[in-house]
Motif scaffolding. Structure first.
Motif, PDB file in Angstrom:
ATOM      1  N   VAL A  15       0.759  -1.347   0.148  1.00  0.00           N
ATOM      2  CA  VAL A  15       0.171  -0.059   0.060  1.00  0.00           C
ATOM      3  C   VAL A  15       0.964   1.302   0.029  1.00  0.00           C
ATOM      4  O   VAL A  15       2.018   1.251   0.246  1.00  0.00           O
ATOM      5  N   SER A  16       0.372   2.576  -0.214  1.00  0.00           N
ATOM      6  CA  SER A  16       0.967   3.595  -0.431  1.00  0.00           C
ATOM      7  C   SER A  16       2.164   3.587  -1.233  1.00  0.00           C
ATOM      8  O   SER A  16       3.151   4.271  -0.975  1.00  0.00           O
ATOM      9  N   TYR A  17       1.987   2.731  -2.400  1.00  0.00           N
ATOM     10  CA  TYR A  17       2.991   2.454  -3.353  1.00  0.00           C
ATOM     11  C   TYR A  17       3.229   3.911  -4.243  1.00  0.00           C
ATOM     12  O   TYR A  17       2.429   4.607  -4.484  1.00  0.00           O
ATOM     13  N   ILE A  18       4.631   4.069  -4.020  1.00  0.00           N
ATOM     14  CA  ILE A  18       4.807   5.331  -5.121  1.00  0.00           C
ATOM     15  C   ILE A  18       6.085   5.385  -5.838  1.00  0.00           C
ATOM     16  O   ILE A  18       7.047   4.623  -5.455  1.00  0.00           O
ATOM     17  N   MET A  19       6.063   5.479  -7.241  1.00  0.00           N
ATOM     18  CA  MET A  19       7.161   5.503  -7.904  1.00  0.00           C
ATOM     19  C   MET A  19       7.826   7.026  -8.007  1.00  0.00           C
ATOM     20  O   MET A  19       7.428   8.002  -8.411  1.00  0.00           O
ATOM     21  N   LYS A  20       8.831   7.115  -7.137  1.00  0.00           N
ATOM     22  CA  LYS A  20       9.342   8.575  -6.829  1.00  0.00           C
ATOM     23  C   LYS A  20      10.482   9.112  -7.885  1.00  0.00           C
ATOM     24  O   LYS A  20      10.268  10.257  -7.955  1.00  0.00           O
ATOM     25  N   GLN A  21      10.735   8.371  -8.628  1.00  0.00           N
ATOM     26  CA  GLN A  21      11.780   8.591  -9.532  1.00  0.00           C
ATOM     27  C   GLN A  21      11.931   7.626 -10.965  1.00  0.00           C
ATOM     28  O   GLN A  21      11.757   6.513 -10.545  1.00  0.00           O
ATOM     29  N   CYS A  22      11.737   8.223 -12.069  1.00  0.00           N
ATOM     30  CA  CYS A  22      11.875   7.530 -13.149  1.00  0.00           C
ATOM     31  C   CYS A  22      12.772   8.338 -14.153  1.00  0.00           C
ATOM     32  O   CYS A  22      12.175   8.958 -14.950  1.00  0.00           O
ATOM     33  N   VAL A  23      13.964   8.227 -13.997  1.00  0.00           N
ATOM     34  CA  VAL A  23      14.969   9.037 -14.966  1.00  0.00           C
ATOM     35  C   VAL A  23      15.300   8.138 -16.036  1.00  0.00           C
ATOM     36  O   VAL A  23      15.648   7.088 -16.044  1.00  0.00           O
ATOM     37  N   PHE A  24      14.758   8.691 -17.298  1.00  0.00           N
ATOM     38  CA  PHE A  24      15.145   7.825 -18.246  1.00  0.00           C
ATOM     39  C   PHE A  24      16.056   8.966 -19.468  1.00  0.00           C
ATOM     40  O   PHE A  24      15.495   9.820 -19.613  1.00  0.00           O
ATOM     41  N   MET A  25      17.227   8.152 -19.954  1.00  0.00           N
ATOM     42  CA  MET A  25      18.124   8.549 -20.722  1.00  0.00           C
ATOM     43  C   MET A  25      18.343   7.567 -21.755  1.00  0.00           C
ATOM     44  O   MET A  25      18.679   6.656 -21.751  1.00  0.00           O
ATOM     45  N   GLU A  26      18.400   8.359 -23.026  1.00  0.00           N
ATOM     46  CA  GLU A  26      18.580   7.399 -24.301  1.00  0.00           C
ATOM     47  C   GLU A  26      19.979   8.127 -25.066  1.00  0.00           C
ATOM     48  O   GLU A  26      19.952   9.481 -24.993  1.00  0.00           O
ATOM     49  N   ASN A  27      20.362   7.151 -25.751  1.00  0.00           N
ATOM     50  CA  ASN A  27      21.492   7.594 -26.901  1.00  0.00           C
ATOM     51  C   ASN A  27      21.163   6.874 -28.081  1.00  0.00           C
ATOM     52  O   ASN A  27      21.813   5.795 -28.528  1.00  0.00           O
TER      53      ASN A  27
END
Lengths: 364, 1042
Positions: B982-994
């Motif tokens: 419960v109280s699940y949270i995705m706090k960060q999703c840092v995506f980088m591409e090349n």
């Protein structure tokens, strides 16, 4: 503004049955979107084409990731990456392994080799099934074949255990494996009227009665190669079938057999006179088929022979199916009254199965 | 030597083929904790090795137990060359350190590799023996419970809510160390994962120490974040609310949304008394100082906002003395605190007295590259500054506390925006300190604060208002003053009287900015910020009015900084509070009144807007009862006085420090169309399409006006990245792109989840980032919950019946139950007479009784209620009296056994061994009761690829990664013996591409609370079958099998 990346991941993996169907049928994303648009989904939901495109892409990606697991269904059950309710898992597997009637008729009995795979282009053109879908179905056949080919025990059980298919589908696969292993010819023009169901029915009877597995728990020769219990025909049995030849070779026996059958059926058969006239031909045909089964080539032609030697003559005389049944019953049973014939058990093993097959094969 | 960690490696399965020749793998396992490593034997030639190892024992300090993760590495043995790593599992053993949580971690964990993703699974058993219980609290903060949930967890009662705790630790980012040039990407990723794991362990321990100093035993609303500052370092910071919690010995019957503890609850024998004498002088093994080379040489503080009501109104003078008394008492309780902040968004009844409005502060900082170990406190100072500002804003609103408080950052190159926001509030001191002064004040509270409107009453002095506001007498109690609009960052209080349903309201905004360096850049950003805040606020206001609503809850404004633009995204849930006045409409004024066709166009627009408002009122079932103006005495609007809403670019000065967002004296909002910009604003107002029928959405925990949730939930994360065409980007084009992006994303979600209709998207959480010049990334996490349109009546029935049972078995609870009744099942008809209610509920009609809600006294209600229940009983006799009591005993005996029973009682698939783990961003699971909290889940993963195309491009890569993250969270929860997060949270999703190099990298940080829940329906089954199903405790903690 272009969408570089667009994904949706649910804790429970979303499976859209309609999109799954399109994917299995081998449609590209754009074709699938077009088909979905035509189905009127946009009007029903008020969505836009872009939404549909994104949704379709997403599902295709999911299916693509699932495909690896579908190749070994028990993995799908134990994997942790996709949380899928069991009923959905079953649906995914069942649909993935389902095949098209038109396709299976093309490859049934063919060697599941690279050579056949190359012909898929032609099959695709001929059947109107997309090449992608043909490939999937072919690879499924081949995969199941490879896994159960050398396995002991019941073919259907093995398939069910390793591919978690429903009973119905597992039986179909057993037939496909059995046909592929014995390379029965099914593609001849005169066999075209037969459906996959007809062949599957025959395969089941043959697996039950004519293979090593059918002999029982204790194989007679522990040293011989009894590993392929259900897949291979019982060689010894085929060898023994030669003994049946006396039924037609011995003129007295043949006459006696004929008179027994005719006496019993007189007045009961609409086509009695035709039967009486044709008895020797038919009996010769059936017994000769048995006697030839020692040669692999003749085994392959089993169905061609049965149709040529029995189905076609009867059909040309317009035998009704009920008469065929009566005749075959009497024909098999009367042999028991032939005193000079010692191979009753062998005859029953052969004719019991053959009678079932012939009745199934006898239709327009 | 206070602890012994024991680890057993049982088996592996589905391992990848490491030896091409044999198509098999010779696997063995390294188990590492701190500096000690053990190895298993090599299990030759198998993809499903059975190691069945001995118990590996680590004797360690409990400090290390808190900080260090257990590190399990699976390798392929190679005789001639170096062993190849297959992958790793990091296990946080913190949940084993407090007695109430898990006792063993046991189960299948995905083996994770930062380059290849998940590669098979490994079965591990982990136990901890703490040697000396007396010593347990001395050296470390073992035993302090952490909860991500921003309310008091369901099976606990808050004895004291102590207040704000914060901490941050800084280190060098391994990705930017010199060694990174020579090591493999895998080694670098693993170093980073390990470091962050270590830092979060340390951070949690330090926060725990602070809690112990405050004599608390738990942290609620724990929020930990990472700031990836690139070359200047890596910051891990956390905030939370320290509490003293009691485990409830006799959990109340299921309360879907509130289940708030109250004083009637009995004392629990399981109390963890805050240990005294815990003056912890710990020596951290981690060097906070060495890594912190962050210095501040530039800082801009940005004007701050106070959002509240606005307009003009007549003055009143009511409730003065009481307010003063309250303020005095609370102030004394809060004064000792540096920051009277609370990260909670939902509160025990009576805790929240008044709400002032949203307070927020932002500050632009320049990250410095200069290594300066002498100044490790820079970061602390930055945040302290901002918090101070928040505190003073709250004071200006006549409030002494801030609730629903949160902090965030946005970093681009060396510029960093620090933001903090919360809701200024007046709190009841009873929860803030030991219950010395309960008595009289409480009495007064209950007399003076009618449920449902108390929190809306203004906390500030109306003669000395901090800003011009439009006040009226409360439409509910008519005694106190209320503002005309209320913005808050908290969840809707459970006792609030709401009319109709709520909806998600978003304001979206982009501003181009010139590329610049250092100070110039920071100045440019801080100059833009006030305008953004202003426009975001205007948009929110317009959209709120367009919906015909008067209050926003769960407001979250995110400002994201990129190379050449700033993005603002505000999300909130709009509702119509019965206590607040009906919002005025929106008026459009043309600039050139003489032009005929133009005039026509304006009136056309006006008509469209009016139609939309009318349509929305119908859609959200907003039909406030007509109250004659005379009684209320609301000021009659004078059209002449309407002032214009000014478009601000040209005339605002750069030196504003306080931005007044109230738009002067008016009742209706006036939009002046004086340029194309404004035209577009009006258009964009109208382009927000409402969700398709059957769908609702909100960003709060629950949707006001819906209470009959069914148990079907679907949590999801959706990510979109768009590339802007770089040609002639204008603000308008940007805005349109951004708006379309968000709207299309929502549309996609509605389409995807259409099979769940009727359903509500709850806790919709949008995050915007600008990974590159022309890229905009939006990440959404939410949960879709289905509800039953027809079952409203039935839910109410069963619930009331249960309440009655409880009331009859336990007379002490009689007082409490009407409160629950009204908040759970009938929020909009709190105390209607029996028959009337039956009729109105069945026809799902309007809300005639709402206004009378407050004047009913409890005792007479109880009478009426019971007669009503008699009536219902005739129809529904299924629920046996006393069944709930029996349930409780089973549960106490073995909550875990019960979990197992649940799984066994619903066999979904005979040969599946994977138990279902639910995930939700909410603090509860509909239709179920949380029986145990197993500990916090806080995980950080990096995934990298050098074969992007082969993995299905960016979408394929990220899709697979997020699915893997979910899988790893679920596996950890299952291993703890839980069946939900419960109280699940995705706090960060840092995506980088090349794409040119065919490479991509992604970092994801998630957290939540692992729990055991039991379905409500099964609770009753369990209770009736109690003697046979009482599972022995030995099966507790085992693998969750179904």
């Amino acid at each position: 503004m272009t969408s570089e990346l667009d994904i949706f991941v649910g804790n429970t993996t979303l499976i859209d049955e309609d999109v799954y169907r399109l994917w299995l049928d081998g449609y590209s994303v754009s074709d699938a979107v077009a088909l979905r648009v035509r189905s009127g989904i946009l009007e029903q939901t008020g969505a836009t084409a872009a939404v549909l495109q994104s949704d379709t892409m997403d599902h295709y990606r999911t299916f693509h990731m699932l495909e690896r697991l579908l190749h070994a269904p028990p993995k799908l059950l134990h994997q942790l990456i996709f949380q899928i309710p069991p009923s959905r898992q079953a649906l995914l597997i069942e649909r993935y392994y389902a095949f098209d009637e038109a396709f299976v008729r093309e490859v049934l009995g063919k060697k599941l080799s690279k050579g056949t795979k190359k012909d898929l282009d032609d099959i695709s053109t001929k059947t109107g099934i997309t090449l992608k879908s043909c490939r999937r179905q072919f690879d499924n056949f081949k995969r199941v074949f490879k896994v159960v080919e050398e396995m002991r025990g019941s073919l259907v059980d093995n398939i069910q255990q390793h591919f978690l298919l429903s009973d119905r589908l597992a039986r179909d696969y057993a037939a496909i494996v059995f046909f592929a292993n014995n390379r029965f010819e099914t593609g001849k023009k005169k066999l075209q009227y037969l459906s996959f169901g007809d062949f599957a029915y025959c395969a089941e009877l043959m697996i039950q009665n004519w293979t090593l597995g059918a002999v029982g728990e204790a194989p007679t020769h522990p040293d011989s190669q009894v590993d392929d219990m259900d897949v291979d025909l019982d060689k010894e049995f085929l060898q023994d079938l030669k003994e049946l030849k006396m039924l037609v070779a011995d003129k007295d026996l043949l006459d006696l057999h004929k008179s027994l059958v005719c006496t019993a059926l007189r007045g009961k058969l609409g086509v009695f006179s035709e039967m009486e006239a044709n008895f020797k031909n038919l009996s010769r045909g059936l017994v000769n088929v048995a006697a030839k089964l020692t040669h692999n080539k003749d085994v392959r032609d089993l169905f061609v022979d049965l149709v040529e030697k029995f189905v076609e003559p009867c059909r040309s005389d317009h035998w009704p199916l009920s008469d065929v049944r009566l005749f075959l019953n009497q024909y098999s049973a009367s042999v028991h009254s032939l005193d000079g014939f010692r191979h009753q058990a062998l005859w029953d093993r052969y004719m019991g199965t053959l009678r079932g097959c012939l009745l199934r094969l006898y239709h327009d | 030597m206070p602890g012994k960690l024991k680890v057993k490696i049982v088996a592996g399965r589905h391992l990848p083929v490491m030896d091409r020749a044999s198509d098999l793998t010779d696997a063995f396992v390294e188990v590492k904790f701190g500096n000690t490593t053990f190895k298993t034997d090599v299990y030759l030639k198998s993809l499903n090795p059975q190691w069945n190892s001995e118990w590996f024992k680590f004797e360690v300090d409990d400090e290390d137990l808190q900080d260090e993760p257990l590190q399990i590495t699976v390798l392929d043995h190679d005789t001639y060359s170096a062993n190849d790593a297959i992958g790793k599992v990091y296990i946080d053993i913190d949940p084993l350190l407090y007695s109430e949580a898990a006792t063993v971690i046991s189960g299948w964990f995905p083996i994770y590799d930062t380059i290849h993703g998940i590669r098979g699974e490994i079965n591990v058993v982990v136990k901890v023996d703490l040697f000396n219980d007396l010593n347990r609290f001395r050296q470390s903060s073992c035993g302090v419970k952490f909860f991500c949930t921003t309310s008091i967890p369901k099976c606990y009662r808050a004895v004291i809510i102590h207040g704000f705790v914060e901490e941050l630790v800084v280190n060098e980012d391994p990705e930017y160390q010199w060694i990174d040039r020579i090591r493999t990407p895998r080694a670098s990723n693993e170093a980073r994962q390990r470091l962050i794991s270590l830092m979060s362990g340390e951070l949690q321990r330090k926060i725990g120490l602070k809690v112990l100093e405050m004599r608390g035993n738990a942290v609620v609303g724990y929020l930990q974040c990472f700031d990836l500052e690139g070359e200047s370092g890596l910051v891990v910071r956390a905030i939370g609310t320290a509490c003293t919690l009691d485990k409830l010995s006799s959990p109340a019957a299921f309360l879907p949304a509130c289940s708030s503890p109250s004083k009637e609850m009995k004392e629990s024998p399981l109390v963890h008394p805050p240990s005294h004498g815990c003056r912890s002088t710990h020596n951290s093994p981690i060097h906070t100082a060495t890594g912190s080379r962050l210095t501040q040489n530039f800082s801009v503080s940005v004007p701050t906002l106070i959002y509240t009501g606005m307009g003009s109104g007549s003055a009143g003078k009511e409730g003065g003395p009481f307010k003063a008394l309250l303020r005095q008492q609370t102030q004394s309780a809060l004064e000792q605190r540096e920051f009277p902040f609370f990260t909670l968004t939902a509160f025990p009844p009576g805790f929240l007295v008044h709400v002032g409005g949203v307070v927020s502060a932002r500050s632009v900082k320049l990250l410095d590259r200069i290594h300066n170990p002498d100044e490790p406190e820079t970061r602390d100072a930055w945040w302290a500054e901002i918090r101070q500002e928040i505190k003073s804003h709250a004071k200006a609103l006549g409030c002494h506390a801030v609730v629903g408080y949160s902090e965030s950052t946005s970093i681009c190159e060396e510029v960093c925006i620090l933001s903090a926001s919360g809701t200024a509030a007046v709190l009841n001191p009873r929860f803030l300190q030991d219950g010395t002064m309960e008595g009289c004040l409480e009495q007064r509270l209950e007399e003076n604060l009618p449920a449902g409107c108390g929190f809306c009453h203004i906390p500030y002095d109306e003669l000395n208002m901090p800003f011009p506001a439009h006040l009226t007498y409360c439409y509910n109690c008519r005694k106190q003053k209320v503002p005309d609009v209320l913005f808050t960052t908290i969840d809707l209080p459970i006792d609030a009287t709401v009319i109709g349903k709520g909806c998600l309201i978003q304001a979206r905004l982009c501003r181009l900015k010139k590329k610049a360096q250092a100070e110039a850049n920071a100045t440019a950003i801080s100059n833009l910020l006030p305008f953004m805040e202003y426009e975001v606020h205007t948009q929110l206001m317009n959209k709120l009015k367009l919906k015909g609503m008067n209050a926003l809850f769960g407001l979250r404004i995110q400002i994201t900084v990129g190379e050449n633009m700033l993005m603002g995204l505000a999300s909130a849930t709009g509702v119509y509070l019965a206590a607040l006045p009906t919002p005025g409409g929106i008026q459009i004024a043309g600039k050139t009144p003489n032009d005929g066709s133009y005039e026509q166009h304006i009136s056309h627009m006006q008509k469209k807007i009016n139609d939309t408002i009318a349509k929305n009122k119908e859609l959200y079932e907003i039909s406030p009862p007509d109250i004659s103006e005379e009684i209320i005495g609301s000021p009659i609007p004078e059209p002449r006085q309407r002032s214009r809403l000014l478009r601000s670019q040209s005339e605002s000065s750069d030196e504003v420090t306080e931005l007044d967002l109230s738009h002067g004296k008016k009742d209706a909002f006036v939009l002046e169309i004086d340029d194309t910009d404004a035209m577009e604003d009006v258009h964009s107002l109208l382009t927000d399409v409402p969700p398709p029928s059957g769908f609702y959405s909100c960003n709060t925990e629950i949707m006001p006006g819906i209470n009959n949730w069914t148990s079907e939930i679907q949590m999801f994360t959706s990510v979109r990245v768009i590339r802007l065409s770089s040609l002639n980007l204008t603000n308008q084009a940007l805005n349109k792109n951004f708006n379309d992006l968000c709207e299309n994303l929502l549309k996609s979600l509605y389409f995807k989840l259409r099979s769940m209709i009727p359903c509500c998207l709850c806790h919709v959480n949008f995050t915007v980032s600008l990974p590159e010049d022309e890229l905009i990334q939006v990440t959404v996490t939410a949960v879709a919950i289905t509800f039953d349109k027809n079952q409203a009546l039935q839910t109410a029935k069963t619930h009331v019946e249960k309440s009655l049972q409880r009331a009859s078995t336990d007379n002490e609870e009689l007082l409490q139950f009407p409160l629950e009744l009204c908040s759970d099942s009938l929020p909009s008809h709190p105390f209607p007479p029996a028959k009337e209610h039956l009729e109105s509920a069945s026809s799902n009609s309007g809300i005639p009784a709402a206004q009378r809600a407050t004047s009913v006294d409890y005792s007479s209600f109880a009478d009426r209620c019971s007669s009503w229940i008699e009536l219902i009983k005739l129809k529904a006799q299924t629920i046996r009296r006393g069944s709930i009591k029996t349930t409780v005993t089973v549960e106490k005996a073995s909550p875990m056994g019960e979990g197992n029973f649940r799984n066994r009682s619903t066999p979904p698939c005979a040969n599946s061994t994977v138990g279902v783990v639910k995930m939700t961003p909410l603090s509860f699971i509909p239709g179920a009761k949380i029986t145990k909290y197993l500990g916090i889940i806080n995980m950080f993963f990096i995934r990298e690829t050098t074969s992007l195309r082969e993995e299905g491009g960016v979408s394929g890569f990220l899709h697979a990664f997020i699915a893997e993250v979910f899988a790893m969270v679920r596996a950890h929860v299952a291993a703890l013996g839980g069946n939900a997060v419960v109280s699940y949270i995705m706090k960060q999703c840092v995506f980088m591409e090349n794409p040119n190099k065919n490479q991509a990298q992604c970092l994801i940080n998630v957290s939540g609370d692992a729990v055991v829940f039991v379905r409500e329906s099964e609770l009753e089954v369990v209770s009736t079958q109690q003697p046979t199903t009482n599972c022995p405790p030995s099966c507790a903690g085992g693998e969750v099998t179904t």
